[in-house]
Design an enzyme around this catalytic site. Structure first.
Site, mmCIF file in Angstrom:
data_model
loop_
_atom_site.group_PDB
_atom_site.id
_atom_site.type_symbol
_atom_site.label_atom_id
_atom_site.label_comp_id
_atom_site.label_asym_id
_atom_site.label_seq_id
_atom_site.Cartn_x
_atom_site.Cartn_y
_atom_site.Cartn_z
ATOM 1 C CG LEU A 1 37.482 -9.938 -31.109
ATOM 2 C CD1 LEU A 1 36.488 -8.912 -31.642
ATOM 3 C CD2 LEU A 1 37.160 -11.322 -31.673
ATOM 4 N N GLY A 2 42.037 -9.012 -30.973
ATOM 5 C CA GLY A 2 43.264 -8.533 -31.587
ATOM 6 C C GLY A 2 43.961 -7.547 -30.685
ATOM 7 N N GLY B 1 47.017 -4.165 -30.785
ATOM 8 C CA GLY B 1 47.871 -3.255 -31.531
ATOM 9 C C GLY B 1 48.712 -2.428 -30.592
ATOM 10 N N GLY C 1 46.337 -0.403 -27.962
ATOM 11 C CA GLY C 1 45.300 -1.046 -27.176
ATOM 12 C C GLY C 1 44.930 -2.413 -27.695
ATOM 13 C CB THR C 2 43.552 -5.086 -26.252
ATOM 14 O OG1 THR C 2 44.868 -4.849 -25.761
ATOM 15 C CG2 THR C 2 43.398 -6.565 -26.560
ATOM 16 C CB VAL C 3 39.829 -5.238 -30.596
ATOM 17 C CG1 VAL C 3 38.385 -5.545 -30.967
ATOM 18 C CG2 VAL C 3 40.205 -3.870 -31.128
ATOM 19 C CG ASP D 1 46.732 3.049 -41.604
ATOM 20 O OD1 ASP D 1 47.623 2.870 -42.460
ATOM 21 O OD2 ASP D 1 46.731 2.478 -40.505
ATOM 22 C CE LYS E 1 41.087 0.962 -32.083
ATOM 23 N NZ LYS E 1 40.988 1.589 -33.429
#
Length: 595
Positions: free
Chosen positions: A23-24, A26, A29-31, A136, A44
């Site tokens: 999905l995404g 950063g 890490g990764t989702v 954030d 996540k």
């Protein structure tokens, strides 16, 4: 260099969840979209050597929050078993779009924007009532659900709560500089050369960031800008932004006023609480008329494709802030008629020639747009080595296993935020300003001052035991319900390969129960963190059975067979302040709070 994210193929099993697609991604890490018993979830995966305590902190925060406008926690664990490289946070899957993508694609009305921000304000009200700060708040950390338009606040990875330990040694806490409040920048200016100075964020910081989000939704641009970092900070501290209703005449004055109250320069003058923002938005929505149902920005149409002259296009681009931005789906370009003698092939289409000057203008604008998009895709890295002091990130830990292949680190520092991918990069109005890194001379001076202070410190010192802290919400009840008696100690081990001395580091850790504990079978994984002091202390906050059932716990680590109280004895051979040698077998004690 950034740490390697987990690259998982469809069908891979992670803690009982079947991965479907990414999905995404950063900086940490990764989702992934994954399913369990046919239900979708968001997994996540955070790289343990890099995240440190952040994963556990995010879980602790989400355990405190239960609200329709906050993404829900479903579980937590470490993966792969045996040699965990990733912390896995299982969250509810929100089928929708990021707030910024939603705004650019939908071209929302004032009523839709007000409802979306109202959802975020409700989430913040619950968050603040639980003693938690998000730290954030920005468009990228809000998802708009496709089914009903409900907005949900997510990514509490750099959040804070009462009693939590600091994540960095920098003067400013982790966060995205473009959304920092004036009081944070004022403190930074006044204390940049003061060793040990730390700015403590509060609820007004979250509210200021919400004001920045609302301003962009209403106008298509951010309220502050500057040619340099210094000018940008000066603008945030001193300049009063133009009212949204003057920047964009389609913005209702009542909604514009709500936005400006969130952007007051001092916390005392700002809207006092998220609950007050909720009340204000509900009030203005009750008085909304038909003007609130007009899209806030101009839509793309046939007249916006290629009809403007070369000079007009350049002038409109150069003076874009004076014009209302365009949002919504772009009209497809119709094929140009072929001139006499022109032919087409499956690969190319011969089009009429343009003047060299026109081509140069088009290429210049495209290049600038590309740079802007690339800058927007970068986010500030709230890492332990903060961009405030421009210290280089340490190399990441060992490469991922075959089930989680390491991706080459090719990008600069990025945020802890795991961004959601979209099939194509959305159109970004030229008036939207790129997220700035804000790395100024003052920032570097602060880093130098901190280094000077550290070098002036005396040599090796005895570090005191960690301070008390509460158990995760619901941990005591979850243990009691499963027959775990408060005060009882149980045998556990880092692994079952045999008793021995091993090296450990401060940060996330996992033990396996070596015996049945209440209703829990032996082999149940209990995870948390190690704290290296004169002894090695362990605080375990999450349990996962072999069947995949997971729940919060509150277990304190004790030396196996020892009589010196909490913590594990440090074995000779490692005097580091962040690592130690310990015996692999321990006892864990069920407690009502960590002493």
């Amino acid at each position: 260099m950034r740490p390697p994210p987990a690259i998982l193929s469809p069908g891979v099993q992670v803690l009982g969840y079947t991965v479907e697609r990414q999905l995404g991604q950063g900086g940490f890490g990764t989702v992934y979209l994954a399913r369990n018993a046919g239900q979708p979830f968001a997994l996540k995966l955070l790289h343990l050597p890099r995240v440190g305590e952040r994963a556990e902190r995010e879980v602790s925060i989400l355990l405190k929050l239960r609200h329709p406008n906050v993404v829900g926690l479903q579980g937590y664990g470490l993966w792969p078993p045996g040699e965990p490289r990733f912390a896995v946070i299982v969250m509810e899957y929100v089928d929708g779009r990021r707030l910024d993508v939603w705004a650019d694609e939908e071209n929302p009305t004032a009523r839709q924007v007000a409802h979306g921000v109202l959802d975020v304000a409700r989430a913040l009200a619950t968050t603040h009532a639980a003693g938690v700060l998000h730290r954030d708040v920005k468009e990228a950390n809000v998802m708009v659900r496709a089914s009903d338009g409900l907005a949900k606040l997510l990514d509490f990875g750099i959040g804070d709560y009462t009693g939590a330990r600091g994540l960095t040694a920098d003067i400013l806490p982790p966060g995205t500089p473009e959304y920092r409040a004036p009081e944070a920048w004022r403190y930074f200016r006044q204390h940049a050369r003061v060793p040990g100075a730390r700015y403590v964020a509060g609820t007004p910081d979250d509210l200021w960031a919400l004001g920045i989000v609302l301003y962009w939704l209403l106008t298509g641009r951010k309220p502050f800008d500057g040619a340099s970092d210094t000018e940008f900070i000066e603008a945030v501290i001193t300049q009063t932004p133009s009212p949204p209703c003057e920047v964009n005449e389609r913005v209702p004055r009542a909604l514009s006023d709500v936005c400006l109250r969130l952007l007051e320069k001092t916390p005392e003058a700002r809207t006092p609480s998220a609950l007050a923002v909720v009340a204000e938005l509900e009030e203005v929505l009750r008085g909304a008329d038909a003007a609130w149902d007009v899209p806030l920005c101009d839509a793309f149409g046939e007249d916006t494709a290629t009809t403007e002259s070369e000079q007009d296009s350049f002038e409109k681009w150069r003076n874009r802030p004076r014009h209302r931005p365009r949002r919504g789906m772009r009209a497809p370009l119709e094929a140009s008629p072929l001139p006499a003698g022109a032919t087409t092939t499956p690969e190319t289409t011969v089009k009429p020639r343009r003047s060299l000057r026109a081509w140069a203008v088009v290429m210049t604008i495209l290049a600038l747009i590309t740079v802007g998009v690339l800058l927007l895709r970068q986010e500030v890295a709230p890492t332990d080595k903060s961009p405030q002091s421009e210290r280089a990130a340490v190399p990441s830990g060992p490469e991922a296993t075959a089930a989680a292949v390491a991706l080459p680190a090719t990008l600069q520092e990025v945020a802890a935020t795991v961004t959601t991918q979209t099939p194509e990069t959305p159109f970004l109005p030229l008036s939207s300003k790129p997220v700035r890194k804000v790395r100024s001379v003052m920032t570097r001076a602060a880093g130098a001052a901190a280094c000077t202070a550290l070098m002036a410190c005396p040599g090796s010192q005895v570090r005191p035991p960690p301070p008390p802290e509460p158990c995760p919400v619901g941990a005591v009840k979850a243990m009691t319900d499963r027959g775990i008696e408060m005060g009882d100690k149980y045998i556990a081990a880092f692994d079952f390969t045999g008793a021995r001395i091993m090296s450990v580091s401060e940060g996330p850790a996992q033990f396996l129960l070596a015996e049945d504990v209440g209703d829990l079978p032996g082999g149940t994984a209990v995870s948390g963190r190690l704290i290296v002091r004169d002894r090695v202390y362990g605080r375990l906050t999450w349990a996962t059975t072999k069947q995949g059932d997971s729940f919060p716990v509150c277990l304190e680590v004790y030396e196996e067979g020892g009589s010196r109280g909490r913590g594990m004895l440090r074995e000779p051979g490692d005097d580091s302040p962040s690592s130690a040698r310990v015996f692999t077998t321990v006892r864990v004690k069920a407690v009502r709070e960590f002493e």
